[in-house]
Motif scaffolding. Structure first.
Motif, short mmCIF file in Angstrom:
data_model
loop_
_atom_site.label_atom_id
_atom_site.label_comp_id
_atom_site.label_asym_id
_atom_site.label_seq_id
_atom_site.Cartn_x
_atom_site.Cartn_y
_atom_site.Cartn_z
N GLY A 72 0.83 -1.20 0.00
CA GLY A 72 0.00 0.00 0.00
C GLY A 72 0.86 1.24 0.00
N PRO A 73 0.22 2.41 0.00
CA PRO A 73 0.99 3.65 -0.01
C PRO A 73 1.79 3.83 1.29
CG PRO A 73 -1.37 4.11 0.20
CD PRO A 73 -1.23 2.63 0.06
N MET A 74 2.77 4.69 1.22
CA MET A 74 3.60 4.98 2.39
C MET A 74 2.75 5.72 3.42
SD MET A 74 6.50 3.86 1.52
CE MET A 74 7.42 4.50 2.88
N HIS A 75 2.82 5.27 4.68
CA HIS A 75 2.06 6.00 5.68
C HIS A 75 3.00 6.59 6.73
CE1 HIS A 75 2.42 2.70 8.58
NE2 HIS A 75 2.03 1.86 7.65
N GLY A 87 -8.04 -0.75 1.25
CA GLY A 87 -7.81 0.58 0.67
C GLY A 87 -8.28 0.71 -0.77
N GLU A 88 -8.75 1.90 -1.10
CA GLU A 88 -9.23 2.16 -2.47
C GLU A 88 -8.08 2.27 -3.47
OE1 GLU A 88 -12.06 5.27 -2.72
OE2 GLU A 88 -13.51 4.18 -1.46
N ARG A 126 -8.44 7.51 1.80
CA ARG A 126 -7.85 6.90 0.61
C ARG A 126 -7.22 5.55 0.92
NH1 ARG A 126 -2.47 7.99 -1.49
NH2 ARG A 126 -2.31 7.12 -3.57
N SER A 127 -6.56 5.47 2.09
CA SER A 127 -5.79 4.27 2.37
C SER A 127 -6.54 3.27 3.23
CB SER A 127 -4.51 4.68 3.08
OG SER A 127 -4.87 5.41 4.22
N GLY A 128 -7.67 3.66 3.77
CA GLY A 128 -8.41 2.71 4.60
C GLY A 128 -8.27 3.01 6.07
#
Length: 581
Positions: A139-142, A208-209, A407-409
């Motif tokens: 997933g994206p960087m958080h 996540g979308e 966006r990420s959940g």
């Protein structure tokens, strides 16, 4: 030691020359080691500008007492016009007070070296591999990844500036169960793109979308080919595509922070190339892996624990509290086994390894350090290995915990943060505490225009200097080194602080602590603001004095060099210096 252009290196050379002269006169035995001799600022600034321990560390080898030796050294140093006074303190420390010309000389050195002021040759000829971020490609960087990313990147820049060759590496964990979960989550989005009603995302899958576009792309490319197909037909393909897309997303997120890696190492490729098998064979050959049975875990009875023979690495030989399995009972690699092979690969191409990990990995440090110690023995050279643990960051907004991102959940992404407060604020703020200390990141506070906000305070000092230079230019005045002898004690105090920068770079590089640069910049900014404010109370202390262009030129020259040092420090942190605020 660093470039001879810097003041500390120059005075270390003067002390070395004094010792050499004493050797020549047979006051000191020839050829004794000067390795432990240091030159640094005294703990109490009222004692002078520099202190050396030369007499303390050489007296024993010289078969004399430290004070007697200090007197001989002081006699030599006192003859130097750059030294105003040399005094002996306590058992034999030597405190030096420098002539004002030494500080003016340093100001000219800053101007001459410009962006290279503070650069060092400390690490010349050494390659350091720094592995940082290495987030699962799911997933994206958080925010959880952000602090380690910034610490690793700033450390890489710092070590490069101090002369090391640096390899910035990202280890892609694309061989574990989490990437199979990712493939299933993408399959769900693929089905959705083909019109299947998927309802709530089942627990255990990634909600996540951000996975929707991958599902749509796969649907566009393959149509309904895999819609009814068994998982064995699509899992490998979907996994590969999903990991590639996630890594592209991660690279884009890191680029928002100004972070770029040199090497991306894939765990799956490492295993496919048989690296763990080679590592195991080598370790068995050196009696570092044996087949054995682990002790029952504490609190387990024999009924619910079955002893299994596993290949165990002898990590107890290297300070770990038990030997560790490198494979599971089904023959697949344990996380540690794969990690061990990966570090073996890195160790082959570097003189030193540094890993930046989240604090939740603290339990793994001992065993991986044991593994690298074993590999060092095999390589025939010690490979220094350091693990830096970075604590989590708590996100706040005006003191209240932050709501998570849609966006990420379930988390705030780095993209969300950078969009809201900017890359420079994120990077500088992440370096205002030691990495192992807990940190709050308050969206309201980090953009506050106040002394309590370090990033604003440092940027404001630079912007103030630049706006003063622009104002002077409009009035036909320019910075000039021609009359620097007119600078008084207030100005020279600023130079003394700026002159600490090369030493701070070396000390921060040796300690592997980039946050020291942020602390130094805050102190330098505070000193500049204090100097500036003196002009508010006394017009004669202002930088621009229309009636005295010569003093104005000297003060502008001083401001210009303080600005240069701030820029050099910010560059190491990956932060741009602003021209105006």
């Amino acid at each position: 030691m660093s470039d001879m252009h810097t003041l500390y290196a120059a005075f270390a050379a003067k002390i070395a020359a004094a010792l050499a002269a004493l050797e020549k006169e047979a006051q000191l035995p020839a050829g004794i080691s000067h390795a432990a001799v240091s030159v640094e600022p005294p703990r109490d600034p009222s004692h002078g500008d520099l202190a050396t321990n030369a007499a303390m560390v050489l007296a024993k080898q010289a078969a004399t007492n430290p004070r007697a030796l200090a007197e001989k050294i002081v006699e030599k140093l006192s003859a130097d016009p750059a030294i105003e006074s040399a005094d002996i303190a306590g058992p034999g420390f030597i405190n030096l007070r420098l002539a004002d010309e030494s500080w003016r000389e340093e100001l000219r050195a800053i101007a001459a070296l410009g962006a290279d002021y503070g650069r060092s040759t400390l690490g010349t000829g050494r390659t350091v591999n720094i592995e940082y971020v290495s987030a699962n490609p799911t997933g994206p960087m958080h925010m959880g990844h952000c602090r380690g990313a910034v610490v690793g990147d700033a450390l890489a820049a710092l070590l490069e500036f101090a002369g090391h060759d640096v390899v910035r590496e990202y280890y892609v964990n694309d061989a574990g169960a989490q990437v199979d979960v990712l493939a299933e989550s993408v399959y769900l989005r693929y089905s959705e793109a083909l019109g299947v009603a998927i309802g709530e995302i089942p627990p255990g899958l990634y909600p996540g979308e951000y996975l929707k576009p991958i599902g749509q792309a796969l649907a566009g490319e393959y149509g309904d080919k895999y819609l009814e197909a068994p998982a064995s037909e699509w899992r490998g393909l979907f996994r590969k595509r999903a990991v590639a897309e996630m890594m592209a997303l991660i690279r884009a997120d890191l680029a928002l922070l100004g972070i770029h890696h040199d090497v991306f190492s894939s765990e799956a490729e490492l295993q496919a190339a048989g690296k763990p098998d080679q590592a195991e064979a080598w370790l068995r050959q050196h009696d570092l892996v044996y087949d054995g049975v682990l002790e029952a875990p504490k609190g387990k009875t024999l009924e619910d624990w079955e002893p299994v023979e596993l290949p165990l690495f002898r990590s107890t030989r290297f300070g770990d509290d038990q030997d560790r399995p490198i494979r599971k009972s089904d023959g697949s690699w344990t996380y540690f086994g794969a990690d061990l092979a990966y570090h073996m690969q890195k160790a082959g191409a570097a003189d030193e390894l540094i890993d930046i990990w989240g604090a939740d990995h603290a339990g793994t440090v001992k065993r991986i350090k044991a593994a690298v110690a074993a590999l060092s023995q095999g390589q025939g050279k010690p490979i220094p290995f350091d693990v830096k643990l970075v604590q989590m960051v708590q996100l706040l907004r005006g003191g209240e915990p932050v709501k998570m991102s849609k966006r990420s959940g379930n988390f705030v992404t780095i993209a969300d943060m950078v969009e809201e407060v900017g890359k420079d604020v994120v990077r500088f703020t992440m370096l205002t505490r030691k990495p192992e200390a807990q940190m709050d990141f308050d969206f309201a506070k980090v953009v506050e225009a106040s002394k309590d906000n370090p990033v604003f305070y440092v940027q404001y000092a630079h912007a103030r200097i630049r706006s003063t230079l622009r104002k002077a230019e409009a009035e036909g005045l320019a910075p000039s080194p021609a009359n620097v002898e007119r600078l008084g004690p207030d100005e020279l105090a600023l130079v003394k602080l700026a002159a600490q920068f090369p030493r701070t770079v070396e000390a921060a590089a040796q300690a592997r602590e980039p946050h020291r640069i942020a602390f130094f910049l805050y102190d330098l900014a505070a000193a500049f603001h204090a100097y500036w404010n003196m002009g508010n109370d006394d017009s004669g202390k202002r930088i621009i004095l229309a009636h005295d262009p010569e003093l104005t030129g000297a003060r502008l020259f001083l401001g210009q060099q303080i600005g240069q040092v701030i820029r050099n420090g910010l560059a190491l942190l990956g932060v741009e210096a602003v021209e105006e605020l």
